[in-house]
Design a protein around this motif. Structure first.
Motif, PDB file in Angstrom:
ATOM      1  N   GLY A  10      93.159  74.637  34.428  1.00  0.00           N
ATOM      2  CA  GLY A  10      92.182  74.803  33.358  1.00  0.00           C
ATOM      3  C   GLY A  10      92.753  75.103  31.993  1.00  0.00           C
ATOM      4  O   GLY A  10      93.897  74.774  31.696  1.00  0.00           O
ATOM      5  N   CYS A  11      91.937  75.767  31.179  1.00  0.00           N
ATOM      6  CA  CYS A  11      92.232  75.875  29.752  1.00  0.00           C
ATOM      7  C   CYS A  11      93.132  77.066  29.437  1.00  0.00           C
ATOM      8  O   CYS A  11      93.529  77.828  30.303  1.00  0.00           O
ATOM      9  CB  CYS A  11      90.935  75.970  28.969  1.00  0.00           C
ATOM     10  SG  CYS A  11      90.035  77.498  29.270  1.00  0.00           S
ATOM     11  N   ASN A  14      92.394  80.567  30.834  1.00  0.00           N
ATOM     12  CA  ASN A  14      92.949  80.890  32.146  1.00  0.00           C
ATOM     13  C   ASN A  14      94.433  81.207  32.043  1.00  0.00           C
ATOM     14  O   ASN A  14      94.939  82.088  32.730  1.00  0.00           O
ATOM     15  CB  ASN A  14      92.762  79.703  33.106  1.00  0.00           C
ATOM     16  CG  ASN A  14      91.545  79.892  33.996  1.00  0.00           C
ATOM     17  OD1 ASN A  14      90.757  80.810  33.790  1.00  0.00           O
ATOM     18  ND2 ASN A  14      91.392  79.030  34.986  1.00  0.00           N
ATOM     19  N   THR A  46      91.593  79.397  38.981  1.00  0.00           N
ATOM     20  CA  THR A  46      90.910  78.103  39.040  1.00  0.00           C
ATOM     21  C   THR A  46      90.049  77.765  37.828  1.00  0.00           C
ATOM     22  O   THR A  46      89.628  78.635  37.068  1.00  0.00           O
ATOM     23  CB  THR A  46      89.996  78.079  40.277  1.00  0.00           C
ATOM     24  OG1 THR A  46      89.052  79.153  40.130  1.00  0.00           O
ATOM     25  CG2 THR A  46      90.783  78.247  41.555  1.00  0.00           C
ATOM     26  N   CYS A  47      89.740  76.471  37.710  1.00  0.00           N
ATOM     27  CA  CYS A  47      88.905  75.945  36.627  1.00  0.00           C
ATOM     28  C   CYS A  47      87.768  75.153  37.248  1.00  0.00           C
ATOM     29  O   CYS A  47      87.981  74.424  38.204  1.00  0.00           O
ATOM     30  CB  CYS A  47      89.752  75.018  35.761  1.00  0.00           C
ATOM     31  SG  CYS A  47      88.821  74.019  34.600  1.00  0.00           S
ATOM     32  N   SER A  48      86.550  75.293  36.714  1.00  0.00           N
ATOM     33  CA  SER A  48      85.453  74.525  37.312  1.00  0.00           C
ATOM     34  C   SER A  48      84.797  73.580  36.324  1.00  0.00           C
ATOM     35  O   SER A  48      83.652  73.197  36.487  1.00  0.00           O
ATOM     36  CB  SER A  48      84.422  75.462  37.943  1.00  0.00           C
ATOM     37  OG  SER A  48      84.022  76.426  37.032  1.00  0.00           O
ATOM     38  N   ILE A  49      85.538  73.191  35.295  1.00  0.00           N
ATOM     39  CA  ILE A  49      84.930  72.352  34.255  1.00  0.00           C
ATOM     40  C   ILE A  49      84.460  71.014  34.827  1.00  0.00           C
ATOM     41  O   ILE A  49      83.440  70.475  34.409  1.00  0.00           O
ATOM     42  CB  ILE A  49      85.894  72.180  33.046  1.00  0.00           C
ATOM     43  CG1 ILE A  49      85.125  71.872  31.777  1.00  0.00           C
ATOM     44  CG2 ILE A  49      86.972  71.144  33.287  1.00  0.00           C
ATOM     45  CD1 ILE A  49      84.490  73.018  31.116  1.00  0.00           C
ATOM     46  N   CYS A  81      87.466  80.563  37.110  1.00  0.00           N
ATOM     47  CA  CYS A  81      86.078  80.136  36.914  1.00  0.00           C
ATOM     48  C   CYS A  81      85.375  79.727  38.205  1.00  0.00           C
ATOM     49  O   CYS A  81      84.181  79.972  38.363  1.00  0.00           O
ATOM     50  CB  CYS A  81      86.027  79.034  35.867  1.00  0.00           C
ATOM     51  SG  CYS A  81      86.360  79.698  34.209  1.00  0.00           S
ATOM     52  N   ILE A 162      79.660  74.234  32.321  1.00  0.00           N
ATOM     53  CA  ILE A 162      79.614  75.363  33.250  1.00  0.00           C
ATOM     54  C   ILE A 162      80.095  76.677  32.602  1.00  0.00           C
ATOM     55  O   ILE A 162      79.817  77.767  33.113  1.00  0.00           O
ATOM     56  CB  ILE A 162      80.477  75.018  34.495  1.00  0.00           C
ATOM     57  CG1 ILE A 162      80.282  75.995  35.659  1.00  0.00           C
ATOM     58  CG2 ILE A 162      81.951  74.963  34.169  1.00  0.00           C
ATOM     59  CD1 ILE A 162      79.241  75.579  36.617  1.00  0.00           C
ATOM     60  N   VAL A 163      80.800  76.553  31.481  1.00  0.00           N
ATOM     61  CA  VAL A 163      81.477  77.734  30.915  1.00  0.00           C
ATOM     62  C   VAL A 163      80.558  78.957  30.689  1.00  0.00           C
ATOM     63  O   VAL A 163      80.932  80.071  31.046  1.00  0.00           O
ATOM     64  CB  VAL A 163      82.265  77.356  29.632  1.00  0.00           C
ATOM     65  CG1 VAL A 163      82.802  78.592  28.921  1.00  0.00           C
ATOM     66  CG2 VAL A 163      83.420  76.428  29.989  1.00  0.00           C
ATOM     67  N   THR A 166      80.409  80.686  33.926  1.00  0.00           N
ATOM     68  CA  THR A 166      81.628  81.251  34.523  1.00  0.00           C
ATOM     69  C   THR A 166      82.277  82.312  33.637  1.00  0.00           C
ATOM     70  O   THR A 166      83.046  83.133  34.119  1.00  0.00           O
ATOM     71  CB  THR A 166      82.690  80.164  34.798  1.00  0.00           C
ATOM     72  OG1 THR A 166      83.050  79.551  33.567  1.00  0.00           O
ATOM     73  CG2 THR A 166      82.178  79.120  35.749  1.00  0.00           C
ATOM     74  N   ARG A 167      81.979  82.272  32.352  1.00  0.00           N
ATOM     75  CA  ARG A 167      82.627  83.213  31.423  1.00  0.00           C
ATOM     76  C   ARG A 167      81.632  84.146  30.749  1.00  0.00           C
ATOM     77  O   ARG A 167      82.035  85.002  29.949  1.00  0.00           O
ATOM     78  CB  ARG A 167      83.407  82.444  30.346  1.00  0.00           C
ATOM     79  CG  ARG A 167      84.600  81.703  30.879  1.00  0.00           C
ATOM     80  CD  ARG A 167      85.820  82.607  30.913  1.00  0.00           C
ATOM     81  NE  ARG A 167      86.873  82.040  31.725  1.00  0.00           N
ATOM     82  CZ  ARG A 167      88.052  82.621  31.900  1.00  0.00           C
ATOM     83  NH1 ARG A 167      88.327  83.771  31.310  1.00  0.00           N
ATOM     84  NH2 ARG A 167      88.958  82.079  32.669  1.00  0.00           N
ATOM     85  N   GLN A 198      86.072  79.877  23.059  1.00  0.00           N
ATOM     86  CA  GLN A 198      85.271  78.658  23.213  1.00  0.00           C
ATOM     87  C   GLN A 198      84.719  78.210  21.867  1.00  0.00           C
ATOM     88  O   GLN A 198      84.534  77.042  21.610  1.00  0.00           O
ATOM     89  CB  GLN A 198      84.129  78.876  24.212  1.00  0.00           C
ATOM     90  CG  GLN A 198      84.592  79.152  25.635  1.00  0.00           C
ATOM     91  CD  GLN A 198      85.441  78.022  26.202  1.00  0.00           C
ATOM     92  OE1 GLN A 198      85.467  76.913  25.670  1.00  0.00           O
ATOM     93  NE2 GLN A 198      86.152  78.307  27.269  1.00  0.00           N
TER      94      GLN A 198
HETATM   95 FE1  F3S Z   1      88.555  77.127  30.981  1.00  0.00          FE
HETATM   96 FE2  F3S Z   1      87.987  75.641  33.046  1.00  0.00          FE
HETATM   97 FE3  F3S Z   1      87.035  78.050  32.894  1.00  0.00          FE
HETATM   98  S1  F3S Z   1      88.152  74.957  30.989  1.00  0.00           S
HETATM   99  S2  F3S Z   1      86.850  78.533  30.743  1.00  0.00           S
HETATM  100  S3  F3S Z   1      89.173  77.489  33.053  1.00  0.00           S
HETATM  101  S4  F3S Z   1      85.949  76.272  33.611  1.00  0.00           S
END
Ligand code: F3S
Ligand code: SAH
Ligand code: SF4
Length: 439
Positions: A10-11, A14, A46-49, A81, A162-163, A166-167, A198
């Motif tokens: 992810g971004c 993370n 993890t990332c859930s984008i 996330c 989804i952000v 999740t955030r 963001q």
């Molecule tokens: Fe980043 Fe992925 Fe979460 S882009 S904010 S790690 S859903």
């Protein structure tokens, strides 16, 4: 010997969380290893984008689960996330996970790790409300660039994203905390501070006791002693004020780089995405930034195949990339995310093959834009901050970035990592430019 391996997806948010987790874990006696096989503690951040990133996380830890099943003495932690979104459900798919920790409470990590070290298992701690920050050591992953989150969460609820789930809601970190982290990084020799959020340009909107915005923060950071650069990502188009642009231009350490995701070139699609601007408004803002900031690089994000997107609307995205001379764009095919508004529009979903084909065309256009943008700099002299030294196909090269975020490859026999060098640009490729050191 306690060793931890963290796989960060992810971004940069993370990535920044990973640096904080590594800092906290060093207090518990853990050294970082880059080799999962050598670790006693394995963490997947993890990332859930998109669905793809979520699936990747589960496939990666599948291997760890097998090691455990075969009797290897390891602990497995699931963070980030996907953790915040799925919580206990994670144990259904991955019963061997010892701890699921959410995004709001990473500062609880040491206590939770102690519990799993003592034999507790299947702990799930994912509170909905942010858990207070702690002043901790940060083990930064890079040696030149320090990332500092300034806002967390998001209030925009774009219909695909989804952000916000999740955030959580947007909150600004205190300027005192940010400045302290920046000073620490500079005293450790970091040469670039990147402020993360963001929507960094809405920084400070939530302060009740003060009138303090991104431009004020940039001004304070710019006044810190030393030779370093400052960047900030991501900007929401309509939150970029004239004052912010003017301040960025005035401050010598603030780089000429704006990441302003447009998402689509079609005003109708933007409306359905719940973005608060149309094509014309975005163009006005991007053009203003370009006029006011000399040599600025403007990058963007685009989604192909949003529910209901027609061929004509998609083509508007391609023409926007051209007309606005966007220097680089992150691209993705739309991926339905649970809980989000657009995911419910199943009757409007674009078939997979059409989405893939649109993404291919988007990428093609992006490559064209990148090459054109890079070619503008051939013959120019630019300052480069060196980030890497490596042997590339038998030749020693250093790589770095210019103030306007162009990646530069330079033949060089010496490791100049962390140095600012003057470079003459002698060639342009799609993803980078070639340079030669002048002095
Ligand atoms: Fe980043 Fe992925 Fe979460 S882009 S904010 S790690 S859903
Ligand atoms: N806050 C930033 C973006 C953060 S998410 C902004 O508002 O621009 C990073 C990027 O992921 C987004 O810009 C978007 O292009 C992409 N993205 C988010 N949700 C997506 C989804 N459901 N499918 C495909 N791409 C998505
Ligand atoms: Fe997601 Fe939109 Fe917030 Fe960006 S502004 S994080 S795309 S909801």
């Amino acid at each position: 010997m306690k060793r931890v391996f963290i796989d960060t997806m992810g971004c940069q948010m993370n990535k920044s969380d990973t640096e904080r987790m590594l800092g906290m874990l060093s207090y518990l006696g853990y050294d970082e290893t880059k080799e999962p096989k050598d670790a006693n503690l394995l963490i997947i951040n993890t990332c859930s984008i998109r669905q793809l990133s979520e699936d990747k996380a589960f496939s990666e830890i599948g291997t760890w689960g097998q090691w455990k099943k075969r009797g290897k003495d390891i602990k497995i932690v699931f963070s980030g996330c996907v953790a915040q979104q799925k919580q206990r459900e994670i144990f259904k798919r991955a019963p061997y996970v010892d701890l699921v920790i959410g995004t709001h409470n990473i500062y609880q990590l040491p206590d939770l790790i102690k519990r799993i070290e003592n034999g507790e298992t299947r702990i799930c701690e994912c509170p909905d409300i942010p858990y207070g920050e702690k002043d901790i050591e940060i083990k930064r992953v890079k040696s030149v660039n320090a990332w500092i989150p300034i806002t967390e969460g998001c209030n925009n609820f774009c219909t695909y994203c989804i952000v916000p789930y999740t955030r959580g809601r947007e909150r600004s970190r205190l300027p005192e905390t940010i400045i302290k982290e920046a000073k620490d990084a500079l005293s450790q020799g970091f040469k670039e501070i990147t402020l993360l959020g963001q929507n960094v340009d809405s920084y400070g909107k939530d302060f009740k006791d003060r009138e303090y915005r991104l431009a004020d923060l940039l001004t304070e950071l710019n006044a810190l002693e030393g030779d370093f650069w400052i960047r900030f990502v991501t900007s929401y188009p309509t939150d970029i004020t004239d004052n912010l642009i003017e301040t960025a231009v005035k401050l010598d350490k603030v780089c000429e780089y704006f990441h302003i995701p447009m998402q689509s070139g079609s005003s109708e699609v933007l409306k359905k995405m719940n973005r608060r601007y149309d094509r014309e408004t975005y163009a006005k803002i991007a053009n203003k930034v370009r006029e006011m900031v000399p040599d600025v690089t403007i990058t963007s994000d685009f989604i192909a195949g949003f529910p209901g997107e027609t061929e004509e609307q998609f083509e508007e995205t391609l023409t926007a990339m051209d007309e606005l001379n966007l220097d680089y764009s992150n691209t993705a095919a739309y991926s339905p995310r649970e809980k989000t508004v657009a995911a419910k529009w199943t009757d409007l979903y674009i078939p997979e093959d059409v989405k893939t084909e649109r993404l291919r065309r988007l990428n093609e256009k992006n490559m064209e834009c990148c090459l054109r943008s890079n070619q503008k700099f051939v013959g120019r002299e630019l300052e480069v901050l060196i980030e890497n030294f490596e042997n590339h196909k038998g030749k020693n090269v250093v790589t770095g970035r210019t103030r306007n975020n162009k990646i530069v490859h330079i033949p060089c026999e010496k490791d100049l990592t962390g140095h600012f060098v003057k470079v003459k640009i002698i060639g342009a490729k799609t993803w980078y430019i070639n340079g030669e050191i002048i002095d």
